[in-house]
Design a protein around this motif. Structure first.
Motif, PDB file in Angstrom:
ATOM      1  N   LEU A  58      38.165  52.370  57.102  1.00 51.97           N
ATOM      2  CA  LEU A  58      36.879  52.146  56.435  1.00 51.97           C
ATOM      3  C   LEU A  58      36.501  50.673  56.422  1.00 51.97           C
ATOM      4  N   THR A  59      37.503  49.800  56.333  1.00 55.55           N
ATOM      5  CA  THR A  59      37.225  48.367  56.365  1.00 55.55           C
ATOM      6  C   THR A  59      36.715  47.942  57.737  1.00 55.55           C
ATOM      7  N   LEU A  60      37.324  48.482  58.797  1.00 55.92           N
ATOM      8  CA  LEU A  60      36.901  48.139  60.143  1.00 55.92           C
ATOM      9  C   LEU A  60      35.452  48.536  60.406  1.00 55.92           C
ATOM     10  N   VAL A  61      35.026  49.664  59.821  1.00 53.05           N
ATOM     11  CA  VAL A  61      33.646  50.114  60.057  1.00 53.05           C
ATOM     12  C   VAL A  61      32.685  49.574  59.005  1.00 53.05           C
ATOM     13  N   GLY A  62      33.195  48.793  58.050  1.00 57.50           N
ATOM     14  CA  GLY A  62      32.324  48.122  57.097  1.00 57.50           C
ATOM     15  C   GLY A  62      32.042  48.857  55.809  1.00 57.50           C
ATOM     16  N   VAL A  63      32.590  50.050  55.615  1.00 59.83           N
ATOM     17  CA  VAL A  63      32.283  50.829  54.417  1.00 59.83           C
ATOM     18  C   VAL A  63      32.868  50.179  53.165  1.00 59.83           C
ATOM     19  N   VAL A  64      34.112  49.723  53.243  1.00 58.24           N
ATOM     20  CA  VAL A  64      34.750  49.121  52.080  1.00 58.24           C
ATOM     21  C   VAL A  64      34.022  47.856  51.653  1.00 58.24           C
ATOM     22  N   ALA A  65      33.529  47.088  52.611  1.00 54.62           N
ATOM     23  CA  ALA A  65      32.784  45.868  52.277  1.00 54.62           C
ATOM     24  C   ALA A  65      31.516  46.191  51.497  1.00 54.62           C
ATOM     25  N   ILE A  66      30.859  47.279  51.865  1.00 54.67           N
ATOM     26  CA  ILE A  66      29.637  47.695  51.161  1.00 54.67           C
ATOM     27  C   ILE A  66      29.980  48.067  49.718  1.00 54.67           C
ATOM     28  N   ILE A  67      31.074  48.799  49.532  1.00 59.57           N
ATOM     29  CA  ILE A  67      31.492  49.195  48.187  1.00 59.57           C
ATOM     30  C   ILE A  67      31.838  47.974  47.349  1.00 59.57           C
ATOM     31  N   ASP A  68      32.578  47.051  47.954  1.00 60.52           N
ATOM     32  CA  ASP A  68      33.017  45.871  47.221  1.00 60.52           C
ATOM     33  C   ASP A  68      31.852  44.956  46.868  1.00 60.52           C
ATOM     34  N   ALA A  69      30.766  45.020  47.639  1.00 62.06           N
ATOM     35  CA  ALA A  69      29.615  44.155  47.381  1.00 62.06           C
ATOM     36  C   ALA A  69      28.823  44.602  46.152  1.00 62.06           C
ATOM     37  N   GLN A  70      29.090  45.819  45.649  1.00 59.28           N
ATOM     38  CA  GLN A  70      28.403  46.318  44.463  1.00 59.28           C
ATOM     39  C   GLN A  70      29.226  45.968  43.222  1.00 59.28           C
ATOM     40  N   PRO A  71      28.812  44.981  42.432  1.00 62.58           N
ATOM     41  CA  PRO A  71      29.622  44.514  41.304  1.00 62.58           C
ATOM     42  C   PRO A  71      29.883  45.575  40.245  1.00 62.58           C
ATOM     43  N   GLY A  72      29.003  46.560  40.136  1.00 63.52           N
ATOM     44  CA  GLY A  72      29.190  47.583  39.107  1.00 63.52           C
ATOM     45  C   GLY A  72      30.239  48.629  39.466  1.00 63.52           C
ATOM     46  N   ILE A  73      30.636  48.675  40.730  1.00 63.55           N
ATOM     47  CA  ILE A  73      31.584  49.706  41.156  1.00 63.55           C
ATOM     48  C   ILE A  73      33.017  49.353  40.772  1.00 63.55           C
ATOM     49  N   ARG A  74      33.374  48.095  40.866  1.00 64.99           N
ATOM     50  CA  ARG A  74      34.767  47.685  40.625  1.00 64.99           C
ATOM     51  C   ARG A  74      35.248  48.049  39.211  1.00 64.99           C
ATOM     52  N   PRO A  75      34.492  47.743  38.128  1.00 64.78           N
ATOM     53  CA  PRO A  75      34.967  48.158  36.792  1.00 64.78           C
ATOM     54  C   PRO A  75      35.139  49.669  36.661  1.00 64.78           C
ATOM     55  N   LEU A 216      46.449  48.571  31.360  1.00 63.94           N
ATOM     56  CA  LEU A 216      45.946  47.336  31.972  1.00 63.94           C
ATOM     57  C   LEU A 216      44.641  47.583  32.708  1.00 63.94           C
ATOM     58  N   PHE A 217      44.597  48.629  33.516  1.00 68.42           N
ATOM     59  CA  PHE A 217      43.397  48.943  34.284  1.00 68.42           C
ATOM     60  C   PHE A 217      42.240  49.308  33.355  1.00 68.42           C
ATOM     61  N   LEU A 218      42.512  50.047  32.301  1.00 71.01           N
ATOM     62  CA  LEU A 218      41.453  50.407  31.356  1.00 71.01           C
ATOM     63  C   LEU A 218      40.886  49.160  30.685  1.00 71.01           C
ATOM     64  N   GLY A 219      41.760  48.220  30.347  1.00 73.94           N
ATOM     65  CA  GLY A 219      41.298  46.982  29.743  1.00 73.94           C
ATOM     66  C   GLY A 219      40.435  46.167  30.672  1.00 73.94           C
ATOM     67  N   VAL A 220      40.876  46.048  31.935  1.00 75.16           N
ATOM     68  CA  VAL A 220      40.089  45.296  32.923  1.00 75.16           C
ATOM     69  C   VAL A 220      38.742  45.969  33.172  1.00 75.16           C
ATOM     70  N   GLY A 221      38.767  47.299  33.288  1.00 82.58           N
ATOM     71  CA  GLY A 221      37.534  48.030  33.546  1.00 82.58           C
ATOM     72  C   GLY A 221      36.552  47.908  32.398  1.00 82.58           C
ATOM     73  N   ALA A 222      37.058  48.038  31.155  1.00 74.73           N
ATOM     74  CA  ALA A 222      36.181  47.937  29.982  1.00 74.73           C
ATOM     75  C   ALA A 222      35.594  46.538  29.870  1.00 74.73           C
ATOM     76  N   THR A 223      36.408  45.520  30.147  1.00 72.66           N
ATOM     77  CA  THR A 223      35.906  44.147  30.097  1.00 72.66           C
ATOM     78  C   THR A 223      34.818  43.905  31.146  1.00 72.66           C
ATOM     79  N   GLY A 224      34.991  44.520  32.316  1.00 71.58           N
ATOM     80  CA  GLY A 224      34.016  44.339  33.386  1.00 71.58           C
ATOM     81  C   GLY A 224      32.680  44.995  33.098  1.00 71.58           C
ATOM     82  N   LEU A 225      32.679  46.008  32.242  1.00 69.46           N
ATOM     83  CA  LEU A 225      31.431  46.701  31.923  1.00 69.46           C
ATOM     84  C   LEU A 225      30.666  46.041  30.792  1.00 69.46           C
ATOM     85  N   VAL A 226      31.349  45.164  30.063  1.00 71.63           N
ATOM     86  CA  VAL A 226      30.696  44.500  28.925  1.00 71.63           C
ATOM     87  C   VAL A 226      29.721  43.431  29.421  1.00 71.63           C
TER      88      VAL A 226
END
Length: 226
Positions: A58-75, A216-226
């Motif tokens: 997916l990275t080679l075809v650019g899909v992962v880059a598109i996902i990562d470019a959306q800041p709301g997706i990571r949290p 840990l992941f829940l904490g990071v995700g919640a912080t990212g949504l604030v």
């Protein structure tokens, strides 16, 4: 020929070094191995391996880059991963309780594969890795292998620097991961056959590791949504 063999070996060392450190995937592999045997443990490792292979494509075809470019997706990914890890932690604790009672059954033979694949597929760290280091394995340049290894990267940085841009390096990388998902379950099963008390202890430790990363992941995700 010797250059190719050396590149293959370095790639294998890199893959093995990334796969070996403690974490959620190895916790599930350990749980499956000591409770159900080598093959379920191997299949759990294969789930994480499959996710890495998918991320690479997916990275080679650019899909992962598109996902990562959306800041709301990571949290959101952090929250999903955190919930899943906590859920799998509860399952590990239940398995540990059954193991203490000597009543663990076969369960679903594909459960370990699904657990690790889903966790890896929702892991922002792995997405970030394939956006940077993963693709860089095929681009001409250099790679400080151990600087990207969890826990020990700072101490070993600069000790193994390799030229990138060769498919052989990537083949070695995935081969190193395969070595780990074959040998790690085999080692645990071998030890477990001699120490009967190991299975519930490993299952309990796996639950603790998964719960810790889940929180840990829940904490990071919640912080990212604030």
């Amino acid at each position: 020929m010797f250059d190719s063999v050396g590149t293959l070996a370095v790639g294998a060392v890199f893959g093995l070094a990334l796969a070996a450190p403690p974490g959620p995937m190895n916790a599930i592999i350990a749980e499956e191995s000591v409770l159900r045997g080598w093959f379920p443990g191997f299949k759990a490792g294969l789930g994480a391996f499959t996710a890495d292979a998918l991320f690479f494509v997916l990275t080679l075809v650019g899909v992962v880059a598109i996902i990562d470019a959306q800041p709301g997706i990571r949290p959101i990914l952090y929250l999903i991963g955190g919930v899943l890890m906590c859920y799998f932690a509860l399952d590990a604790f239940r398995s540990a309780k059954d193991a203490f009672a000597s009543s663990v059954d076969g369960d679903d033979p594909a459960a370990g594969f699904r657990k690790t694949f889903v966790l890896a597929a929702t892991n922002p760290y792995q997405i970030g890795f394939w956006l940077t280091v993963g693709v860089g394995l095929l681009k001409e340049g250099t790679l400080d292998v151990f600087s990207h290894v969890p826990y020990v990267g700072g101490d070993l940085a600069g000790t193994l620097v390799v030229e990138t841009g060769s498919p052989t390096l990537l083949i070695g990388f995935f081969a190193g991961i395969v070595v780990w998902i074959v040998s790690f379950p085999a080692t645990l099963v071998g030890v477990g056959n001699r120490v009967d008390e190991l299975a519930p202890v490993i299952a309990t430790l796996s639950g603790i590791v998964l719960a810790g990363f889940g929180v840990l992941f829940l904490g990071v995700g919640a912080t990212g949504l604030v």
